[in-house]
Design an enzyme around this catalytic site. Structure first.
Site, PDB file in Angstrom:
ATOM      1  CG  HIS A 122      -4.439   6.739   2.920  1.00  0.00           C
ATOM      2  ND1 HIS A 122      -4.715   8.079   3.059  1.00  0.00           N
ATOM      3  CD2 HIS A 122      -4.330   6.255   4.190  1.00  0.00           C
ATOM      4  CE1 HIS A 122      -4.790   8.399   4.332  1.00  0.00           C
ATOM      5  NE2 HIS A 122      -4.544   7.297   5.051  1.00  0.00           N
ATOM      6  CB  CYS A 151      -2.311   6.209   7.225  1.00  0.00           C
ATOM      7  SG  CYS A 151      -3.415   4.899   7.772  1.00  0.00           S
TER       8      CYS A 151
END
Length: 400
Positions: free
Chosen positions: A324, A342
């Site tokens: 992301h 992430c």
């Protein structure tokens, strides 16, 4: 960074023949004989009634049995069994013409009509119904019907209730492709504890492959307390472009390849090594493009580390590993892994990747900074097993 817990994505019973409560049905039917001779007519005589027996009778017959129709004398020419929903049970007449057995078994809570015709043109009918199921099992499958997906996308079925008769259920799951792709089913416990079975090819799919799943489950018993299936399922998908995303944790780079050619090389920062915030490694599969979502560290056991809206979110695992946009981490892109698990990029790079990737594209994550290999059920982890090890998870392994 990790997200909230798993939420659902935009994601007929049969045993060997047995004579059960056999009813003998005598039917005087439409066979007539007669004719005229030069000397006048002859008396028309009705032949004796045709006699058939059906193994299932009454209104509460046992589900999960095949229908067996037996003729007392003569030979059967045709048998038709239809249900109250307009479906038909196919079957075969025995070599001696004395009996007919359905290929599929009867479903619960259904009424059936039997129509038989013998070699003398006589016909007979019979009706019966099956008891309603105490519990119904249902299936949630991925990907969605008529989807176009990436080369690593498996077919994944998750059941509402436990499945103990895995081999029996698997026998009724048929995957066909337009290029005879080799593959296998594999059973597991899903991340949320439910029974799950996936079908993956031996190697990544060939782009353009047309894939169809027919799950003829109506009338199949899940076993144990799992209940009955009361419908069939069918879904299809097409394999899209050949794309692979390679994530190098040690060099802090994300590279997008299409048809083996490099499309984009992006500086990124992944999970902080040495603890729970490290990223998973291995071959994972893009599960969903979720866009802008709220990510809260408390929902994945990381305390109060973060609680913010995150753009261009691409889910890789059920446990909350995403790729992301992470503009707040810009100082670490390309040089240090410094996230909560992430794969973070700039807004522009994240948007580019988000716009290019397909559900089902593989993300191949390598590097010593990982905390381990993604688990089989944590998303689609089957590509981290050899094909032989994957086939061993089939309930029909060695029986096929």
């Amino acid at each position: 960074m990790s997200s909230t817990p798993r939420t659902p994505l935009a994601r007929h019973r049969f045993r060997g023949p047995a004579l059960v409560g056999t009813a003998l049905l005598a039917a005087a039917l439409t066979a007539c004989s007669g004719g005229n001779s030069a000397g006048g007519g002859t008396d028309a005589k009705t032949p004796p009634p045709a006699q058939i027996s059906v193994n299932l009778t009454g209104k509460d017959a046992k589900a999960g049995e095949p229908v067996q129709v037996t003729l007392a004398e003569g030979r059967l020419q045709e048998v038709t069994v239809t249900d109250s929903k307009g479906g038909t049970l196919d079957g075969k007449i025995s070599d001696d013409g004395k009996s007919w057995t359905s290929e599929r078994k009867v479903a619960p809570g259904t009424t059936y009509k039997v129509q038989a015709k013998d070699d003398k043109g006589r016909t007979a009918t019979a009706d019966f119904g099956t008891a309603a199921p105490e519990k119904v099992n249902k299936v949630d499958w991925k990907p969605g019907d008529k989807s176009t997906v990436g080369i690593a996308q498996p077919i994944s079925l998750v059941f509402d209730h436990p499945v103990k008769n895995k081999a029996e259920v698997e026998k009724h799951l048929k995957v066909t492709t337009d290029n005879n792709t080799e593959g296998s089913w594999g059973w597991m416990e899903d991340y949320d504890g439910k029974t799950r079975v996936d079908w993956r090819p031996k190697e990544y799919w060939k782009p353009g492959t047309k894939v169809t799943l027919k799950a003829d489950l109506n009338g199949v018993d899940s076993g144990g307390s799992g209940g009955w299936f009361v419908r069939d399922y069918e879904t299809s998908m097409t394999i899209g472009k050949k794309q692979v995303v390679k994530v190098d944790l040690d060099n802090h780079r994300l590279k997008l390849y299409r048809d083996d050619e490099l499309v984009k090389d992006i500086a990124m920062s992944a999970g902080t090594p040495g603890g729970d915030k490290a990223s998973w490694s291995g071959k994972t599969v893009l599960m969903a493009k979720e866009g802008t979502i709220n990510m809260n560290s408390e929902t994945v056991g990381l305390g109060s580390s973060y609680n913010k809206m995150v753009d261009y979110s691409m889910r890789l695992t059920w446990s909350g590993m995403y790729a992301h946009a992470a503009p707040w981490n810009a100082a670490y892109f390309g040089n240090t892994n410094h996230s909560s698990g992430c794969i973070g990029m700039s807004d522009s790079d994240a948007k580019f990747v988000y716009d290019q990737v397909q559900i089902g594209d593989p993300f191949e994550v390598t590097g010593k900074d990982a905390k381990g290999t993604q688990a089989l059920n944590n998303g689609y982890g089957e590509w981290n097993l050899s094909y032989d090890d994957w086939k061993a998870k089939s309930a029909l392994n060695g029986q096929q």
